[in-house]
Design a protein around this motif. Structure first.
Motif, mmCIF file in Angstrom:
data_model
loop_
_atom_site.group_PDB
_atom_site.id
_atom_site.type_symbol
_atom_site.label_atom_id
_atom_site.label_comp_id
_atom_site.label_asym_id
_atom_site.label_seq_id
_atom_site.Cartn_x
_atom_site.Cartn_y
_atom_site.Cartn_z
ATOM 1 N N PRO A 1 -33.542 -8.077 -1.459
ATOM 2 C CA PRO A 1 -34.459 -8.800 -2.351
ATOM 3 C C PRO A 1 -35.669 -9.393 -1.631
ATOM 4 O O PRO A 1 -36.759 -9.429 -2.190
ATOM 5 N N SER B 1 -39.413 -8.378 -2.577
ATOM 6 C CA SER B 1 -40.334 -9.465 -2.903
ATOM 7 C C SER B 1 -41.571 -9.418 -2.011
ATOM 8 O O SER B 1 -42.688 -9.660 -2.482
ATOM 9 N N CYS C 1 -42.997 -10.217 -11.755
ATOM 10 C CA CYS C 1 -42.016 -10.426 -10.682
ATOM 11 C C CYS C 1 -40.974 -11.464 -11.087
ATOM 12 O O CYS C 1 -39.776 -11.275 -10.879
ATOM 13 N N TYR D 1 -38.932 -10.036 -14.531
ATOM 14 C CA TYR D 1 -38.114 -8.832 -14.525
ATOM 15 C C TYR D 1 -37.245 -8.643 -13.290
ATOM 16 O O TYR D 1 -36.342 -7.822 -13.304
ATOM 17 N N MET D 2 -37.515 -9.376 -12.223
ATOM 18 C CA MET D 2 -36.651 -9.267 -11.043
ATOM 19 C C MET D 2 -35.517 -10.277 -11.153
ATOM 20 O O MET D 2 -35.738 -11.435 -11.489
ATOM 21 N N LYS D 3 -34.317 -9.813 -10.877
ATOM 22 C CA LYS D 3 -33.162 -10.710 -10.963
ATOM 23 C C LYS D 3 -33.119 -11.680 -9.779
ATOM 24 O O LYS D 3 -32.787 -12.842 -9.939
ATOM 25 N N GLN D 4 -33.440 -11.173 -8.595
ATOM 26 C CA GLN D 4 -33.424 -12.009 -7.396
ATOM 27 C C GLN D 4 -34.806 -11.956 -6.753
ATOM 28 O O GLN D 4 -35.156 -10.985 -6.101
#
Length: 105
Positions: A8, A12, A65, A68-71
């Motif tokens: 992640p 990121s 970001c 929609y990103m879980k982590q």
């Protein structure tokens, strides 16, 4: 460095870099659409349009970001964005102090 830490953080960091590079590429496309030698008013208009597109694209990428990103590794996301911004600013300062301005002869 972020690629060695975890997945992640690496994703990121890449998205943080993309949040800087993609809007600036769009801005460049709009800015160089018309030359000031042809029409100064068109050049300024497209400069302003490019700046608005750049800001909106940056906000959309950051919002996507977080939505929609879980982590999301916030440190990696903004660190990569900030590093690219500092590289851009420092390269412009370096060009100005060494006399390598585009209009220097």
């Amino acid at each position: 460095l972020f690629f060695a830490i975890d997945g992640p953080a690496a994703v990121s960091a890449v998205l943080g870099g993309g949040a800087y590079i993609i809007p600036n590429a769009l801005f460049t496309r709009y800015v160089f659409r018309y030359s000031a030698a042809v029409s100064a008013s068109l050049a300024i208009r497209w400069f302003c349009v490019g700046e608005v597109v750049k800001l909106l694209t940056t906000m959309i990428i950051f919002a996507a970001c977080f939505l929609y990103m879980k982590q999301v590794n916030v440190v990696a996301l903004f660190a990569c964005y900030a590093v690219l911004m500092l590289i851009n600013i420092s390269s412009l300062m370096y060009m100005n102090t060494n006399g390598t301005k585009p209009d220097a002869r």
